[in-house]
Write an enzyme that holds these catalytic residues in place. Structure first.
Site: not given
Length: 723
Positions: A141, A143, A180
């Site tokens: 991902h 992030e 997150t």
């Protein structure tokens, strides 16, 4: 297919009712990044281009719209032209890629989400400290890729507890963080597992608060509905997570990317006469949510999540009532417009989003941001605005006024008013219950200082700051202190009078500490203390509740006249207990370390018979003292200076003169070393004389092991000449 025609008009295809989840749509970080992207697009002149490093949001419609308006989507710094403007997505990018962009002199507009930046900083900090970094998230991902780069990719990424159990974790000091948008329930499982299996573990729940709220709201809503609709992009991990959570409790869960998808689903009869719940991921723009709701809204009763709108339920119920009475549809835009307005005099919650020299701006879930005068924050300098923005910190605020202007709605807020009332009650309780409070000194006055506690002023007299007298008040300004409230008067509605004392708290703490020390005191125990006072005869050291004395003779191996030659008040020192008397409450402390003694193992360094080099330090009538090592002066008696008789040492020697000598005696008890210069040097004899030649022969005949200054050799009997 034209979804506005034909089958949509058939009310039999419409759901019986639908409910929108209490938390939905863009989170603050995504909203901010998308807003900045459109702002840049509007500013671009014809033919100009701006780069977007990675999709600013996992939503194809938004990204396509931005690329059609001048943005170039790239996923490598190498694809960016030198000097270009580059927008960094909310997911962030790796430190290496950011460095490459700066090397190209690009104008970097970094819209990395505050939560992501927080994770990056934590990973870098604990990686540098040698911790094992564990990150709950989905490898690959964007992030995660950006975050692990801050630990040189030396991060353990786990997508689930099941996977984590298969990993080879070392039992090292570790830190756990989370992507997150990670599943909060799964993160809790991972946290509990690691707590049981790692001895030293720090846990940072870094899942975005909006993500947690959205997940909880979605699952709660899904448990009560026949059908769940999740609006979002299929490539978004946040969307997938909402779909999975919903599917756990609602078998009929559908992912919708656009209004067209909604129209097709409705035509199939999936929603007909059903109780429907609607959730939207962080990748779902308001425009798409509005259109999807509009399609579903035809001939459908609208309900809302009342818990999420608890503070504004009264006005919303009126909207529902009106819809029921008139039989009219309530569109999604009407629903948003009729969310109850803020009211003057209310205390609400909001999230700090930005600030300028005059105001701090707060998201109060209204079309307009509220603002707090910056002056209120200047009174509480310990409040970190930058961190509050980064952490999306929620605060309580008072609505002072609301007015409409040509520029839009102006909402004036106050944090100080809420803080003052809250902390006033806390101060009163602390006074009544005699419990300490932590305050920050903000200024000094003639006889003391003023400390702040949540905006409430507390006066502390100079005599109440320490156990000893205080002269310099300036050093206390800016300090954080723990005090007891000694007076509280709120009888005057215009002014609160509060005084405090640190001295009384220190005295109570000191008494308890003294008791504990006396109970466990033993000769030889080592303590770290603070020099509290200096006198002619020694230094008093605070051991953390008790004072002990280091006598002046214990301060240095060399002679000193006053303790100030070695120590000063406030110094941290390591001491040991030499002796103590419980009845008289006296403690004698040792300070000098044996290994620091210049005479420590001196007999091994300078064995009898060895030859030493030195300088004449002092000349006395009976001989000279020769400095052979720092702090070590050896005595050469006048009879051992020269082979001929001399009346005084000055005849052949002077201070500072370099000499060689043989060690005759080492007396550790008397701390004395005796040496002979004449057994090595021919002072006062001309080169080539019979005595000089005899001296050289004597040196040659003397065993070399005694002449080598290497700490080796054996004791010998020195035959002193009769001068």
């Amino acid at each position: 297919m034209n979804y506005k025609q034909n089958n949509l008009q058939n009310s039999s295809l419409a759901p019986a009712s639908y409910t929108l989840a209490g938390s939905y749509g863009f989170c603050y970080g995504v909203k901010k990044a998308v807003h900045k992207a459109y702002e840049l697009a509007e500013a671009l002149q014809t033919g100009q281009k701006c780069y977007m490093y990675g999709a600013v949001i996992h939503n194809k419609q938004v990204v396509n719209n931005l690329t059609a308006n001048g943005f170039i989507l790239v996923d490598k710094a190498d694809a960016v032209a030198p000097g270009a403007t580059v927008l960094i997505r909310a997911h962030g990018i790796t430190g290496e890629e950011l460095g490459r962009l700066r090397d190209k002199n690009c104008k970097v507009i970094d819209e990395t989400c505050g939560y992501v930046r927080f994770i990056q900083n934590k990973i870098a900090k604990y990686h540098n400290a040698g911790y094992q970094i564990i990150l709950a998230g989905h490898r690959g991902h964007p992030e995660i890729v950006s975050e692990i780069s801050f630990a040189e990719n030396n991060v353990i990424v786990a997508e689930s507890l099941t996977e984590l159990k298969t990993l080879n974790l070392a039992n090292l000091p570790s830190v756990l963080l989370a992507q997150t948008t990670f599943n909060h329930q799964e993160f809790t499982k991972i946290s509990n597992f690691l707590t049981l299996h790692l001895e030293q573990l720090l846990i940072f729940d870094t899942i975005c608060r909006a993500t947690v709220d959205r997940q909880l709201a979605t699952k709660e809503l899904a448990s009560t509905k026949d059908v769940m609709i999740v609006i979002g992009d299929r490539s978004s991990s946040n969307t997938k997570r909402l779909v999975d959570l919903s599917a756990e409790v609602c078998g009929e869960t559908y992912l919708i990317e656009s209004a067209a998808d909604m129209a097709e689903l409705k035509v199939k009869g999936v929603l007909a006469a059903k109780q429907v719940g609607v959730a939207a991921s962080a990748s779902a723009p308001d425009s798409i949510i509005t259109e999807v709701i509009r399609i579903m809204n035809e001939n459908t009763e609208v309900t809302k999540n009342q818990e999420a709108l608890e503070e504004t339920a009264k006005n919303q119920n009126a909207v529902d009532k009106q819809a029921a009475e008139t039989g009219n549809d309530v569109s999604f835009s009407d629903f948003i417009d009729n969310i109850p307005q803020l009211k003057r005099g209310e205390i609400i919650k909001g999230v700090i989003v930005r600030y300028d020299p005059d105001f701090v701006y707060v998201d109060v879930k209204d079309k307009s941001e509220g603002k707090i005068p910056m002056s209120e924050f200047l009174k509480t300098p310990d409040f970190d605005l930058d961190k509050a923005i980064e952490d999306h910190q929620e605060i309580e605020i008072y609505v002072r006024s609301i007015r409409n202007t040509e520029m839009g709605k102006e909402i004036l807020l106050s944090k100080a008013r809420v803080d003052f009332n809250k902390y006033k009650e806390l101060l009163k309780k602390a006074y009544e219950e005699k419990t300490p409070v932590t305050v920050k000194v903000v200024s000094k006055v003639k006889d003391g200082v003023i400390a702040s506690y949540g905006g409430a002023d507390i006066y502390i007299h100079r005599t109440q700051l320490e156990l000893h007298a205080v002269e310099d008040l300036d050093k206390y300004v800016g300090q954080t202190l723990e005090i007891l409230i000694t007076a509280f008067d709120d009888s005057n509605s215009r002014r609160l009078r509060v005084t405090g004392s640190r001295r009384s708290l220190l005295a109570a703490i000191r008494d308890k500490q003294a008791e504990a020390i006396w109970d466990n005191l033993e000769v030889g125990d080592v303590y770290e203390g603070t020099v509290r006072n200096l006198t002619n005869f020694g230094a008093f050291v605070d051991l953390g509740g008790l004072d002990g004395l280091i006598h002046v003779t214990e301060l240095s191996w060399k002679h000193i006249r006053h303790p100030k030659e070695v120590l000063k008040i406030g110094d941290k020192v390591q001491v040991y207990i030499k002796d103590f008397d419980r009845e008289s409450k006296r403690i004698s402390l040792g300070y000098r370390k044996l290994e620091d003694d210049p005479y420590f193992q001196i007999d091994e360094k300078y064995p009898v018979g060895s030859i030493v080099d030195g300088k004449v330090a002092r000349i006395m009538p009976y001989g000279v003292f020769v400095n052979i090592a720092p702090g070590v002066d050896a005595l050469c008696h006048i009879s051992q200076i020269c082979n001929r008789r001399i009346e005084k040492p000055e005849e052949v020697l002077k201070v500072g003169q370099e000499v060689q000598a043989r060690v005759l005696e080492v007396n550790l008890e008397r701390r004395r070393i005796s040496i002979s210069i004449k057994s090595v040097m021919n002072l006062g004899e001309p080169e080539g004389s019979a005595l000089s030649i005899s001296k050289k022969k004597e040196e040659q005949d003397f065993p070399s092991s005694y002449r080598d200054d290497d700490g080796k050799g054996a004791d010998i009997n020195i035959v002193k000449s009769n001068d």
